[in-house]
Write a protein that holds these residues in place. Structure first.
Motif, PDB file in Angstrom:
ATOM      1  N   ILE A 101       0.837  -1.207   0.000  1.00 14.50           N
ATOM      2  CA  ILE A 101       0.000   0.000   0.000  1.00 14.50           C
ATOM      3  C   ILE A 101       0.869   1.253   0.000  1.00 14.50           C
ATOM      4  CG2 ILE A 101      -1.637   1.348   1.373  1.00 14.50           C
ATOM      5  CD1 ILE A 101      -2.887  -1.315   2.236  1.00 14.50           C
ATOM      6  N   TRP A 102       1.910   1.283   0.827  1.00 21.19           N
ATOM      7  CA  TRP A 102       2.778   2.457   0.871  1.00 21.19           C
ATOM      8  C   TRP A 102       3.490   2.661  -0.465  1.00 21.19           C
ATOM      9  CZ3 TRP A 102       2.285   6.329   3.879  1.00 21.19           C
ATOM     10  CH2 TRP A 102       1.849   6.171   5.194  1.00 21.19           C
ATOM     11  N   LEU A 103       3.976   1.575  -1.065  1.00 23.35           N
ATOM     12  CA  LEU A 103       4.630   1.685  -2.368  1.00 23.35           C
ATOM     13  C   LEU A 103       3.655   2.187  -3.424  1.00 23.35           C
ATOM     14  CD1 LEU A 103       7.045   1.223  -4.228  1.00 23.35           C
ATOM     15  CD2 LEU A 103       6.338  -1.174  -4.438  1.00 23.35           C
ATOM     16  N   SER A 104       2.420   1.692  -3.389  1.00 21.32           N
ATOM     17  CA  SER A 104       1.426   2.105  -4.379  1.00 21.32           C
ATOM     18  C   SER A 104       1.046   3.581  -4.213  1.00 21.32           C
ATOM     19  CB  SER A 104       0.182   1.224  -4.273  1.00 21.32           C
ATOM     20  OG  SER A 104       0.504  -0.130  -4.515  1.00 21.32           O
ATOM     21  N   LEU A 105       0.856   4.020  -2.974  1.00 17.83           N
ATOM     22  CA  LEU A 105       0.505   5.427  -2.740  1.00 17.83           C
ATOM     23  C   LEU A 105       1.639   6.358  -3.155  1.00 17.83           C
ATOM     24  CD1 LEU A 105      -1.289   5.204   0.745  1.00 17.83           C
ATOM     25  CD2 LEU A 105      -2.330   5.506  -1.509  1.00 17.83           C
ATOM     26  N   LEU A 109       1.378   9.208  -6.162  1.00 17.59           N
ATOM     27  CA  LEU A 109       1.790  10.606  -5.983  1.00 17.59           C
ATOM     28  C   LEU A 109       2.767  11.027  -7.075  1.00 17.59           C
ATOM     29  CD1 LEU A 109       1.876  13.212  -4.297  1.00 17.59           C
ATOM     30  CD2 LEU A 109       3.694  12.174  -2.929  1.00 17.59           C
ATOM     31  N   LEU A 110       3.782  10.209  -7.333  1.00 21.13           N
ATOM     32  CA  LEU A 110       4.757  10.537  -8.372  1.00 21.13           C
ATOM     33  C   LEU A 110       4.117  10.515  -9.761  1.00 21.13           C
ATOM     34  CD1 LEU A 110       7.896   8.527  -7.144  1.00 21.13           C
ATOM     35  CD2 LEU A 110       7.470  10.982  -6.955  1.00 21.13           C
ATOM     36  N   THR A 111       3.183   9.587  -9.964  1.00 21.32           N
ATOM     37  CA  THR A 111       2.512   9.486 -11.264  1.00 21.32           C
ATOM     38  C   THR A 111       1.818  10.788 -11.635  1.00 21.32           C
ATOM     39  OG1 THR A 111       2.159   7.093 -11.058  1.00 21.32           O
ATOM     40  CG2 THR A 111       0.702   8.296 -12.557  1.00 21.32           C
ATOM     41  N   TYR A 112       1.053  11.338 -10.700  1.00 24.90           N
ATOM     42  CA  TYR A 112       0.316  12.567 -10.999  1.00 24.90           C
ATOM     43  C   TYR A 112       1.236  13.784 -11.032  1.00 24.90           C
ATOM     44  CZ  TYR A 112      -4.268  10.418 -10.991  1.00 24.90           C
ATOM     45  OH  TYR A 112      -5.371   9.671 -11.335  1.00 24.90           O
ATOM     46  N   LEU A 113       2.294  13.775 -10.227  1.00 24.32           N
ATOM     47  CA  LEU A 113       3.246  14.886 -10.274  1.00 24.32           C
ATOM     48  C   LEU A 113       3.975  14.948 -11.611  1.00 24.32           C
ATOM     49  CD1 LEU A 113       4.843  14.780  -6.687  1.00 24.32           C
ATOM     50  CD2 LEU A 113       3.257  16.482  -7.603  1.00 24.32           C
ATOM     51  N   ILE A 114       4.165  13.794 -12.243  1.00 20.17           N
ATOM     52  CA  ILE A 114       4.837  13.752 -13.538  1.00 20.17           C
ATOM     53  C   ILE A 114       3.842  13.921 -14.679  1.00 20.17           C
ATOM     54  CG2 ILE A 114       6.179  12.303 -15.120  1.00 20.17           C
ATOM     55  CD1 ILE A 114       7.372  10.929 -12.632  1.00 20.17           C
ATOM     56  N   ALA A 115       2.724  13.191 -14.616  1.00 23.19           N
ATOM     57  CA  ALA A 115       1.817  13.104 -15.765  1.00 23.19           C
ATOM     58  C   ALA A 115       1.029  14.382 -16.003  1.00 23.19           C
ATOM     59  CB  ALA A 115       0.857  11.925 -15.563  1.00 23.19           C
ATOM     60  N   VAL A 116       0.538  15.018 -14.940  1.00 23.57           N
ATOM     61  CA  VAL A 116      -0.325  16.192 -15.128  1.00 23.57           C
ATOM     62  C   VAL A 116       0.430  17.348 -15.787  1.00 23.57           C
ATOM     63  CG1 VAL A 116      -1.681  17.954 -13.939  1.00 23.57           C
ATOM     64  CG2 VAL A 116      -1.948  15.547 -13.305  1.00 23.57           C
ATOM     65  N   ALA A 192       9.178   2.989  -6.986  1.00 23.40           N
ATOM     66  CA  ALA A 192       8.058   3.911  -7.146  1.00 23.40           C
ATOM     67  C   ALA A 192       8.227   4.766  -8.399  1.00 23.40           C
ATOM     68  CB  ALA A 192       7.932   4.794  -5.910  1.00 23.40           C
ATOM     69  N   ILE A 193       9.443   5.230  -8.654  1.00 20.43           N
ATOM     70  CA  ILE A 193       9.689   6.043  -9.852  1.00 20.43           C
ATOM     71  C   ILE A 193       9.432   5.231 -11.114  1.00 20.43           C
ATOM     72  CG2 ILE A 193      11.493   7.176 -11.204  1.00 20.43           C
ATOM     73  CD1 ILE A 193      12.709   8.173  -8.612  1.00 20.43           C
ATOM     74  N   VAL A 262       2.865  -7.267  -8.525  1.00 23.10           N
ATOM     75  CA  VAL A 262       3.446  -8.596  -8.716  1.00 23.10           C
ATOM     76  C   VAL A 262       4.782  -8.491  -9.434  1.00 23.10           C
ATOM     77  CG1 VAL A 262       3.133 -10.801  -9.895  1.00 23.10           C
ATOM     78  CG2 VAL A 262       1.214  -9.749  -8.703  1.00 23.10           C
ATOM     79  N   PHE A 263       4.880  -7.651 -10.460  1.00 25.57           N
ATOM     80  CA  PHE A 263       6.109  -7.539 -11.239  1.00 25.57           C
ATOM     81  C   PHE A 263       7.180  -6.746 -10.496  1.00 25.57           C
ATOM     82  CE2 PHE A 263       2.807  -8.029 -14.555  1.00 25.57           C
ATOM     83  CZ  PHE A 263       3.275  -9.193 -15.125  1.00 25.57           C
ATOM     84  N   ILE A 264       6.841  -5.548 -10.066  1.00 20.88           N
ATOM     85  CA  ILE A 264       7.843  -4.668  -9.474  1.00 20.88           C
ATOM     86  C   ILE A 264       8.388  -5.230  -8.178  1.00 20.88           C
ATOM     87  CG2 ILE A 264       6.179  -3.239  -8.205  1.00 20.88           C
ATOM     88  CD1 ILE A 264       9.248  -1.913 -10.084  1.00 20.88           C
ATOM     89  N   GLU A 265       7.555  -5.863  -7.370  1.00 20.72           N
ATOM     90  CA  GLU A 265       8.016  -6.399  -6.092  1.00 20.72           C
ATOM     91  C   GLU A 265       8.932  -7.598  -6.278  1.00 20.72           C
ATOM     92  OE1 GLU A 265       4.184  -5.011  -3.360  1.00 20.72           O
ATOM     93  OE2 GLU A 265       4.691  -7.136  -3.539  1.00 20.72           O
TER      94      GLU A 265
END
Length: 321
Positions: A101-105, A109-116, A192-193, A262-265
């Motif tokens: 959950i912490w990794l996903s959150l 956060l990084l996804t929207y900071l980059i994508a928007v 996360a990145i 599943v993949f990243i972990e």
């Protein structure tokens, strides 16, 4: 809004029932016995002893009886006992869920900071070199398989440059609450990145298309005809309406990253639910496999519900419908 939420929740009930049926019968179709490799069977056992064990475990009961017993146990918080770890499955999932959950959150956060910002720039400056560069980045990332991208990032930034740790979720040497907190963040940065970069592509393209479409809408032409400054037209009319669907994507993005863990972990040996799932597959630990499969499916349904709720909050037209 409450009517919308109640209607979505009621729609989820048959979906959950269908999901549980699919998970249960897929588990029954898996090769081998549910306790293969669990140590319950001995090579010295004859057929009668094996049948007695199966009867004791309820495996000889009719499938409907097994299904309703399984559902009843789940409703009481009993997910069964892990064959490989010899502990209740719910305890294993609880231990690993926090890391996932912490990794996903962090990834969201990084996804929207980059994508928007990239999506806004691509839409605002359509047809320019800025738009071309951002579109090239998005299509290049889409073209690379996720696990290959993760492996390349691990090899470059983890092993070659040594900027980030390559395994685990916290350093053994971390002593104290503050040190453990920063160690956990440090271990999450690279996965996360990489996860967020993969997740940005769809948001960038969707936001870019939304901005381009809203630029041609009647309310935009009306605002410009009235002499409204271009900056205000873009900020209050074009961008605001283009961001509404992006906000609704957040629920699906979170659950998608949790399911995609599943993949990243496994690439980073990160002790979360995704790695637990693959380890259970390798050891034929069926109670964990069925529990996590059902959990991932439920999170997908909850993500859709969360997206609908967010959309009904930010867009009054949904509530009216």
């Amino acid at each position: 809004m409450w009517k919308t939420i109640i209607r979505r929740v009621l729609i989820m009930v048959p979906q959950i029932i269908i999901l549980s049926l699919i998970v249960f019968f897929l588990a029954k179709l898996m090769p081998g016995d549910p306790f293969t490799g669990s140590g319950k069977l001995s090579p010295q056992m004859d057929l009668n002893q094996i049948q007695a064990i199966k009867k004791e475990l309820g495996l000889l009961d009719p499938l409907p009886v097994q299904y309703f017993r399984w559902i009843g146990n789940i409703l009481h918080g009993d997910l069964g006992m892990s064959y490989a770890y010899k502990v209740p499955v719910i305890n294993l999932i609880a231990e690993r869920a926090g890391n996932t959950i912490w990794l996903s959150l962090f990834s969201v956060l990084l996804t929207y900071l980059i994508a928007v910002p990239l999506g806004v720039l691509a839409g605002r400056y359509q047809g320019t070199h800025i738009d071309g560069g951002i579109s090239f980045y998005a299509f290049a990332i889409i073209a690379i398989p996720g696990f290959v991208f993760y492996l390349l990032g691990l090899w470059l930034f983890g092993y070659q440059l040594g900027w980030f740790p390559t395994t685990g979720s916290i350093s053994i040497a971390a002593d104290g609450l503050l040190a453990k907190f920063f160690s956990r963040i440090y271990h999450m940065i690279l996965p996360a990145i990489l996860s967020s970069v993969i997740s940005t592509t769809g948001i960038i393209q969707y936001l870019r298309s939304g901005i381009i479409d809203n630029t041609q809408e009647d309310f935009t032409r009306t605002a410009r005809a009235k002499g409204v400054p271009e900056r205000i037209v873009f900020d209050r009319h074009i961008l605001r309406n283009s961001l509404l669907p992006i906000a609704a994507f957040m629920g699906n993005t979170i659950t998608g990253l949790i399911g995609g863990s599943v993949f990243i972990e496994n690439v980073f040996s990160y002790p979360g639910m995704g790695k637990l799932f693959i380890d259970s597959m390798n050891s034929n630990d069926y109670p964990i496999i069925t529990s996590l499969t059902l959990l991932f499916g439920l999170m997908t349904l909850l993500g859709n519900l969360l997206s609908d709720i967010i959309m009904s909050i930010v867009d009054p037209r949904i509530r009216i419908e």
